[in-house]
Design a protein around this motif. Structure first.
Motif, short mmCIF file in Angstrom:
data_model
loop_
_atom_site.label_atom_id
_atom_site.label_comp_id
_atom_site.label_asym_id
_atom_site.label_seq_id
_atom_site.Cartn_x
_atom_site.Cartn_y
_atom_site.Cartn_z
N GLU A 95 6.99 -8.09 -63.67
CA GLU A 95 7.26 -7.22 -64.82
C GLU A 95 7.32 -5.75 -64.40
OE1 GLU A 95 5.36 -6.04 -69.19
OE2 GLU A 95 4.34 -7.47 -67.90
N ALA A 96 6.41 -5.35 -63.52
CA ALA A 96 6.41 -3.97 -63.02
C ALA A 96 7.72 -3.67 -62.29
CB ALA A 96 5.22 -3.75 -62.11
N TYR A 97 8.14 -4.60 -61.45
CA TYR A 97 9.38 -4.39 -60.69
C TYR A 97 10.59 -4.30 -61.62
CZ TYR A 97 13.49 -5.59 -57.95
OH TYR A 97 14.73 -5.60 -57.40
N GLU A 98 10.70 -5.22 -62.56
CA GLU A 98 11.87 -5.23 -63.45
C GLU A 98 11.94 -3.96 -64.29
OE1 GLU A 98 11.32 -8.82 -65.63
OE2 GLU A 98 12.21 -10.10 -64.06
N THR A 99 10.81 -3.36 -64.59
CA THR A 99 10.81 -2.11 -65.37
C THR A 99 11.16 -0.92 -64.50
OG1 THR A 99 9.13 -2.99 -66.88
CG2 THR A 99 9.40 -0.59 -66.82
N LEU A 100 10.55 -0.82 -63.34
CA LEU A 100 10.71 0.38 -62.52
C LEU A 100 12.02 0.42 -61.75
CD1 LEU A 100 7.09 0.85 -61.11
CD2 LEU A 100 8.12 1.78 -63.20
N VAL A 101 12.64 -0.72 -61.51
CA VAL A 101 13.88 -0.72 -60.75
C VAL A 101 15.08 -0.38 -61.63
CG1 VAL A 101 14.63 -3.14 -61.03
CG2 VAL A 101 14.99 -1.96 -58.83
N ASP A 102 14.91 -0.47 -62.94
CA ASP A 102 15.98 -0.15 -63.89
C ASP A 102 15.78 1.27 -64.39
OD1 ASP A 102 17.28 0.19 -66.51
OD2 ASP A 102 17.79 -1.92 -66.33
N PRO A 103 16.69 2.21 -64.09
CA PRO A 103 16.48 3.63 -64.46
C PRO A 103 16.23 3.83 -65.95
CG PRO A 103 18.31 3.43 -62.92
CD PRO A 103 17.93 2.04 -63.31
N ALA A 104 16.96 3.13 -66.82
CA ALA A 104 16.78 3.31 -68.26
C ALA A 104 15.41 2.79 -68.70
CB ALA A 104 17.88 2.60 -69.03
N LYS A 105 15.03 1.61 -68.22
CA LYS A 105 13.72 1.05 -68.58
C LYS A 105 12.60 1.92 -68.04
CE LYS A 105 15.07 -3.84 -68.88
NZ LYS A 105 14.85 -5.19 -68.31
N ARG A 106 12.80 2.43 -66.84
CA ARG A 106 11.76 3.27 -66.23
C ARG A 106 11.58 4.57 -67.01
NH1 ARG A 106 11.51 4.94 -59.79
NH2 ARG A 106 9.68 6.31 -59.92
N HIS A 107 12.68 5.17 -67.43
CA HIS A 107 12.59 6.42 -68.20
C HIS A 107 11.86 6.17 -69.52
CE1 HIS A 107 13.66 10.35 -69.74
NE2 HIS A 107 14.20 9.78 -70.82
N ALA A 108 12.20 5.08 -70.20
CA ALA A 108 11.54 4.76 -71.46
C ALA A 108 10.07 4.47 -71.24
CB ALA A 108 12.23 3.57 -72.12
N TYR A 109 9.75 3.80 -70.14
CA TYR A 109 8.36 3.48 -69.82
C TYR A 109 7.56 4.75 -69.56
CZ TYR A 109 4.38 1.48 -67.28
OH TYR A 109 3.12 1.14 -66.85
N ASP A 110 8.13 5.67 -68.80
CA ASP A 110 7.43 6.94 -68.53
C ASP A 110 7.19 7.72 -69.81
OD1 ASP A 110 7.32 6.42 -65.85
OD2 ASP A 110 9.07 7.62 -65.32
N LYS A 111 8.17 7.74 -70.70
CA LYS A 111 8.02 8.47 -71.96
C LYS A 111 6.98 7.84 -72.86
CE LYS A 111 11.21 10.44 -74.23
NZ LYS A 111 12.39 10.74 -75.07
#
Length: 330
Positions: A50-66
């Motif tokens: 789950e961590a990999y799938e979120t952080l490797v996708d720029p859009a998902k990672r940006h939303a996760y950081d926000k």
């Protein structure tokens, strides 16, 4: 308090500045250890995936950081595995914030520890300690960034009243930098964060140890005011303070290890820190016990310093908390 929550970055052992290539390398290493076919724990492997799938996708990672990188309960890895050893090493160095001066085991304990209680004036310590990192292990955030007392700046937003709002926020930030930060080496001021409860922004967040102040400010005309717990009353006029309760409640949910309260610094247009004069209804004095605490500049700085200093481990810079707050800035 005893349950450890890990962000996706912590699960993969990455800093927030990690590149896409770093994410892929970290995932491959972790997956080899935790994969069920190799005797790993399925729960840990799901967490890694789950961590990999979120952080490797720029859009998902940006939303996760926000979203301030909301952590999830740490899965229990198989005993003896490299992932388990790393996890337990992290827990051992990090510990549980709990209550200062008391021992913290797997749960909450009231056994008093030996040694003096740390004070807000003590030199800042970092949790987890940089010195405890294994060779080659990536810290949660670079030490120079963690040592920086102020992050970000008042953010321009909207078309109307932008200049006055920026000036007011800058005055509050300067007040904190001059009157609060010098006396509390572990205090960190973060300006211009995205609101965790929806659209909009939060002016400032001030954190030290495990106490967090969500700060707004307002400029009022000269005169005497009365605070009734929800509004400032000036003669026959009612002045509503900034709406900080939704953000405060959201931060409390995101950071359950912290005591989060809202503070409104009321500035007068004379520049006198002791104005305006505010009378308080019973039970509404700004001492940190209320969800929203309203005070003029002089009392604001005094009470916020006391609020931060009275918390557990006020000399601690919790890197997990600070890193997540910085991720929510933009």
């Amino acid at each position: 308090m005893g349950e450890k929550f890990l962000t996706h970055y912590q699960v993969l052992g990455l800093a927030r500045t990690a590149t896409e290539r770093d994410v892929k390398i970290a995932y491959r290493k972790a997956a080899k250890i935790a994969h069920p076919d190799r005797g790993g724990d399925p729960a840990v492997f799901r967490q890694i995936t789950e961590a990999y799938e979120t952080l490797v996708d720029p859009a998902k990672r940006h939303a996760y950081d926000k979203s301030y990188a909301s952590g999830r309960p740490a899965a229990a890895p198989a005993a003896g595995s490299a992932h388990a050893q790393a996890r337990e090493g992290y827990r051992g160095s990090y510990g549980s914030p709990g209550r200062a001066g008391f021992a913290q085991g797997p749960g909450f304990s009231t056994r008093r520890t030996s040694g003096p209680r740390p004070t807000a004036g003590d030199p800042a310590i970092y949790l987890p300690a940089y010195e405890s990192l294994a060779p080659g292990e990536t810290p949660l955030m670079p030490r120079p960034a963690a040592a920086q007392p102020v992050h970000g700046a008042p953010r321009k937003r909207g078309l109307f009243g932008a200049s006055s709002r920026l000036a007011r926020e800058a005055r509050t930030a300067q007040l904190v930098m001059q009157q609060v930060l010098p006396g509390i080496p572990a205090a960190r001021l973060i300006n211009g964060l995205t609101a965790p409860h929806g659209a909009g922004y939060v002016d400032h967040v001030l954190v030290s140890g495990y106490r967090m102040a969500v700060i707004g400010s307002m400029l009022v005309p000269n005169g005497a005011f009365r605070w009734d717990g929800s509004t400032l009353v000036h003669g026959s006029k009612v002045v509503a303070p900034p709406q900080l309760i939704p953000a405060t409640r959201a931060f409390q949910e995101l950071f359950p290890e912290c005591n989060v309260t809202a503070w409104v610094c009321v500035h007068s247009n004379t520049g006198n820190l002791f104005e305006p004069v505010i009378d308080y209804a019973r039970g509404t004095a700004p001492d940190g016990s209320s969800t929203v605490n309203v005070a003029n500049a002089a009392r604001f700085t005094r009470e916020v310093k006391h609020f931060l200093a009275a918390g557990p481990s006020p000399n601690a810079v919790d890197l997990s908390i600070l890193d997540r707050l910085l991720g929510g800035m933009y």
